[in-house]
Design a protein around this motif. Sequence first.
Motif, PDB file in Angstrom:
ATOM      1  N   TRP A 324       0.855  -1.180   0.000  1.00 15.11           N
ATOM      2  CA  TRP A 324       0.000   0.000   0.000  1.00 15.11           C
ATOM      3  C   TRP A 324       0.895   1.234   0.000  1.00 15.11           C
ATOM      4  CZ3 TRP A 324      -3.968  -1.501   4.411  1.00 15.11           C
ATOM      5  CH2 TRP A 324      -4.728  -2.590   3.974  1.00 15.11           C
ATOM      6  N   ILE A 325       0.583   2.145  -0.902  1.00 14.65           N
ATOM      7  CA  ILE A 325       1.438   3.317  -1.100  1.00 14.65           C
ATOM      8  C   ILE A 325       0.588   4.574  -1.071  1.00 14.65           C
ATOM      9  CG2 ILE A 325       2.978   4.502  -2.725  1.00 14.65           C
ATOM     10  CD1 ILE A 325       3.682   1.696  -3.843  1.00 14.65           C
ATOM     11  N   GLU A 326       1.089   5.587  -0.372  1.00 11.61           N
ATOM     12  CA  GLU A 326       0.518   6.939  -0.446  1.00 11.61           C
ATOM     13  C   GLU A 326       1.646   7.873  -0.846  1.00 11.61           C
ATOM     14  OE1 GLU A 326      -2.932   7.768   2.470  1.00 11.61           O
ATOM     15  OE2 GLU A 326      -1.432   6.738   3.685  1.00 11.61           O
ATOM     16  N   THR A 327       1.414   8.682  -1.868  1.00  9.46           N
ATOM     17  CA  THR A 327       2.467   9.558  -2.360  1.00  9.46           C
ATOM     18  C   THR A 327       1.868  10.712  -3.157  1.00  9.46           C
ATOM     19  OG1 THR A 327       4.470   9.657  -3.743  1.00  9.46           O
ATOM     20  CG2 THR A 327       2.764   8.117  -4.417  1.00  9.46           C
ATOM     21  N   PRO A 328       2.435  11.914  -3.045  1.00  6.55           N
ATOM     22  CA  PRO A 328       1.943  13.022  -3.863  1.00  6.55           C
ATOM     23  C   PRO A 328       2.453  12.964  -5.298  1.00  6.55           C
ATOM     24  CG  PRO A 328       3.690  13.780  -2.410  1.00  6.55           C
ATOM     25  CD  PRO A 328       3.413  12.357  -2.038  1.00  6.55           C
ATOM     26  N   TYR A 329       3.578  12.270  -5.523  1.00  2.00           N
ATOM     27  CA  TYR A 329       4.165  12.159  -6.861  1.00  2.00           C
ATOM     28  C   TYR A 329       4.481  10.695  -7.126  1.00  2.00           C
ATOM     29  CZ  TYR A 329       4.832  16.969  -5.449  1.00  2.00           C
ATOM     30  OH  TYR A 329       4.617  18.222  -4.946  1.00  2.00           O
ATOM     31  N   PHE A 330       4.155  10.237  -8.318  1.00  2.00           N
ATOM     32  CA  PHE A 330       4.274   8.819  -8.645  1.00  2.00           C
ATOM     33  C   PHE A 330       4.946   8.703 -10.010  1.00  2.00           C
ATOM     34  CE2 PHE A 330       2.407   4.640  -9.914  1.00  2.00           C
ATOM     35  CZ  PHE A 330       2.804   3.890  -8.819  1.00  2.00           C
ATOM     36  N   ILE A 353      -2.594   5.506  -3.351  1.00  2.00           N
ATOM     37  CA  ILE A 353      -3.396   6.724  -3.228  1.00  2.00           C
ATOM     38  C   ILE A 353      -2.551   7.899  -3.687  1.00  2.00           C
ATOM     39  CG2 ILE A 353      -4.638   8.266  -1.655  1.00  2.00           C
ATOM     40  CD1 ILE A 353      -5.196   5.867   0.124  1.00  2.00           C
ATOM     41  N   ILE A 354      -3.070   8.663  -4.646  1.00  5.91           N
ATOM     42  CA  ILE A 354      -2.399   9.847  -5.166  1.00  5.91           C
ATOM     43  C   ILE A 354      -3.341  11.046  -5.034  1.00  5.91           C
ATOM     44  CG2 ILE A 354      -0.978   8.515  -6.777  1.00  5.91           C
ATOM     45  CD1 ILE A 354      -2.929   9.364  -9.012  1.00  5.91           C
ATOM     46  N   PRO A 355      -2.850  12.269  -5.216  1.00  9.85           N
ATOM     47  CA  PRO A 355      -3.740  13.434  -5.093  1.00  9.85           C
ATOM     48  C   PRO A 355      -4.832  13.441  -6.160  1.00  9.85           C
ATOM     49  CG  PRO A 355      -1.430  14.099  -4.957  1.00  9.85           C
ATOM     50  CD  PRO A 355      -1.449  12.670  -5.407  1.00  9.85           C
ATOM     51  N   GLY A 356      -5.959  14.013  -5.795  1.00  9.54           N
ATOM     52  CA  GLY A 356      -7.011  14.251  -6.769  1.00  9.54           C
ATOM     53  C   GLY A 356      -6.832  15.602  -7.432  1.00  9.54           C
ATOM     54  N   VAL A 357      -6.170  16.519  -6.717  1.00 11.49           N
ATOM     55  CA  VAL A 357      -5.875  17.859  -7.240  1.00 11.49           C
ATOM     56  C   VAL A 357      -4.366  17.980  -7.360  1.00 11.49           C
ATOM     57  CG1 VAL A 357      -6.079  20.336  -6.854  1.00 11.49           C
ATOM     58  CG2 VAL A 357      -7.930  18.814  -6.135  1.00 11.49           C
ATOM     59  N   TYR A 382      -6.365   5.228  -6.279  1.00 11.85           N
ATOM     60  CA  TYR A 382      -7.389   6.093  -5.699  1.00 11.85           C
ATOM     61  C   TYR A 382      -6.892   7.533  -5.738  1.00 11.85           C
ATOM     62  CZ  TYR A 382      -8.682   1.545  -3.776  1.00 11.85           C
ATOM     63  OH  TYR A 382      -8.998   0.213  -3.632  1.00 11.85           O
ATOM     64  N   SER A 383      -7.785   8.456  -6.105  1.00 14.02           N
ATOM     65  CA  SER A 383      -7.439   9.883  -6.095  1.00 14.02           C
ATOM     66  C   SER A 383      -8.088  10.532  -4.876  1.00 14.02           C
ATOM     67  CB  SER A 383      -7.898  10.570  -7.385  1.00 14.02           C
ATOM     68  OG  SER A 383      -9.307  10.515  -7.508  1.00 14.02           O
ATOM     69  N   TYR A 384      -7.259  11.168  -4.066  1.00 12.86           N
ATOM     70  CA  TYR A 384      -7.700  11.744  -2.795  1.00 12.86           C
ATOM     71  C   TYR A 384      -8.563  12.978  -3.052  1.00 12.86           C
ATOM     72  CZ  TYR A 384      -7.267  13.220   2.098  1.00 12.86           C
ATOM     73  OH  TYR A 384      -7.514  13.568   3.407  1.00 12.86           O
ATOM     74  N   GLN A 385      -9.738  13.048  -2.405  1.00 17.36           N
ATOM     75  CA  GLN A 385     -10.719  14.093  -2.692  1.00 17.36           C
ATOM     76  C   GLN A 385     -10.869  15.130  -1.585  1.00 17.36           C
ATOM     77  OE1 GLN A 385     -12.492  14.001  -5.844  1.00 17.36           O
ATOM     78  NE2 GLN A 385     -10.777  12.568  -6.122  1.00 17.36           N
ATOM     79  N   LYS A 386     -10.386  14.834  -0.399  1.00 18.55           N
ATOM     80  CA  LYS A 386     -10.650  15.713   0.748  1.00 18.55           C
ATOM     81  C   LYS A 386      -9.827  16.990   0.705  1.00 18.55           C
ATOM     82  CE  LYS A 386     -10.966  15.531   5.808  1.00 18.55           C
ATOM     83  NZ  LYS A 386     -10.768  14.685   7.012  1.00 18.55           N
ATOM     84  N   GLY A 387      -8.708  16.966   0.035  1.00 22.25           N
ATOM     85  CA  GLY A 387      -7.797  18.101  -0.052  1.00 22.25           C
ATOM     86  C   GLY A 387      -6.586  17.667  -0.840  1.00 22.25           C
ATOM     87  N   PHE A 388      -5.391  17.960  -0.324  1.00 25.60           N
ATOM     88  CA  PHE A 388      -4.163  17.525  -0.988  1.00 25.60           C
ATOM     89  C   PHE A 388      -3.452  16.512  -0.100  1.00 25.60           C
ATOM     90  CE2 PHE A 388       0.344  17.860  -2.212  1.00 25.60           C
ATOM     91  CZ  PHE A 388       0.224  17.634  -3.570  1.00 25.60           C
ATOM     92  N   ILE A 389      -3.112  15.362  -0.664  1.00 21.07           N
ATOM     93  CA  ILE A 389      -2.406  14.340   0.100  1.00 21.07           C
ATOM     94  C   ILE A 389      -0.913  14.446  -0.187  1.00 21.07           C
ATOM     95  CG2 ILE A 389      -2.743  12.501  -1.624  1.00 21.07           C
ATOM     96  CD1 ILE A 389      -3.080  10.623   0.913  1.00 21.07           C
TER      97      ILE A 389
END
Length: 471
Positions: A324-330, A353-357, A382-389
């Motif tokens: 499982w990976i969370e990152t702003p840049y991929f 999970i990457i940013p939606g914005v 998955y693209s994060y929707q709540k803000g910026f991840i």
Amino acid sequence: MIWIIAALLLFILQIAFVIFFEYQRPSKAIVWLIVLHLIPVIGFLLYVFVAKEYMCFPALSQKESSQWNRIKADLIERCRQRVLNNTHEETVCHDDQLHALLSGFSAAPITACNETTVFSEGESAFEAMLSSIAASEHHIHVEFYIIRDDRLGTRFEQLLIRKAQEGLHVRLLFDGIGSRRLGKAYLKKLRNAGVEAGCFFPLLPSFMNKRLNYRNHRKIVVVDGKSGYFGGLNIGDEYLGKDPKFGYWRDTHFSIKGDAVIWLQDAFLTDWHRVTGEIITDPLYYPIQECRGKELVQVVKSGPDEPILELIFSLIVRAKKRIWIETPYFILEPGVLLALKTAALSGVDVRVIIPGVPDKNLVYTATLSYVQELLRAGVRFYSYQKGFIHAKVIISDDLAFSGSANMDIRSFCSQFEINALFYDGTVVDRLMQDFYRDRGDSKEILQSKFENQSGFQKLTSVFARLLSPLF
């Protein structure tokens, strides 16, 4: 006619120059050859000043090297004894091959007796940092990629000034590009109060010395050598969710006490020597840690001279249940891309999970090209929707790896980063819970997203992907 021949010879020489220096990195060489064809002279100048192979810092003198090595050897032995006294060897890592790699990967060993707090957003993390600094008694070491002269930056500035005026040793490091907008007045107030401040690779000297591409992306706070902070947060109001473009800012940051703090201190003091030439050997900076916790943690310091690519690759290929990976840049190196594909095709649960914005449109376009390719292999995105991840987390089965490094080629090979490998189930479980929550705040990316792309979008995607090794 002579001018045409001369221009052609010059162009051929430029191509030969790039191939000579980049033959060991074919993907990067191809990108720079494309740039040379698009903008022949300017592209070559960019290569010379931005992309040249990293030049190491000047070697220590024999006396300095002897001091440094003696201190590190003593610290490594101290940590090794703590691990032996407080854990069973077989509990460190169940994978013998991975354990061998981790044991030899970094000068920083696996450490015991740690107690970690995980922060999932900026406000609580910054308040904890400021409280620790306010309670400090001997020294404060602060290092960030970005420092803003805004409300949060002013709070740090005023507190550091107060502690320096109280007689503490206060040292501050910042990156020349990340903090390029930090004004002279901000630094002047700090220095006038007795704060020692240094800039890692200042902008103009970095350009002239061909180090512009190599940035210090670390975020470290060490207080009295006993408590440390690191992770993804920089000092600026946007990390509190106050940027109207991004809104809520989701990050992962850590507070730690125990032997792992020794190696956060080591990373800071190594950078301090690089910037100032000063070697700090006073034992007060490496105090005996209280054995308050039971967690095993390995601090991993990386940079262009200590890449973490092999470690990331190993965490992926050794996984049997989940990645499982969370990152702003991929932006992936070919080996990591293949490893993720193979893992997914082998039945490992691979989710990202990457940013939606996006904050960088060209980088995000390149990211989506990797997403499209990996979706076909069974990786779920998955693209994060709540803000910026902005969180940077890799969970590989029962291990977690997190800190300042993004899942991109720059963090793999070019930037100075600080991460930690967490072996303790409590910390890993907390990071897994954060992943579950973030997935709930995200929208799954499906293959259908790419089926109706326009010709222009496809062309932009190809162009961004070709340039991605430079990001």
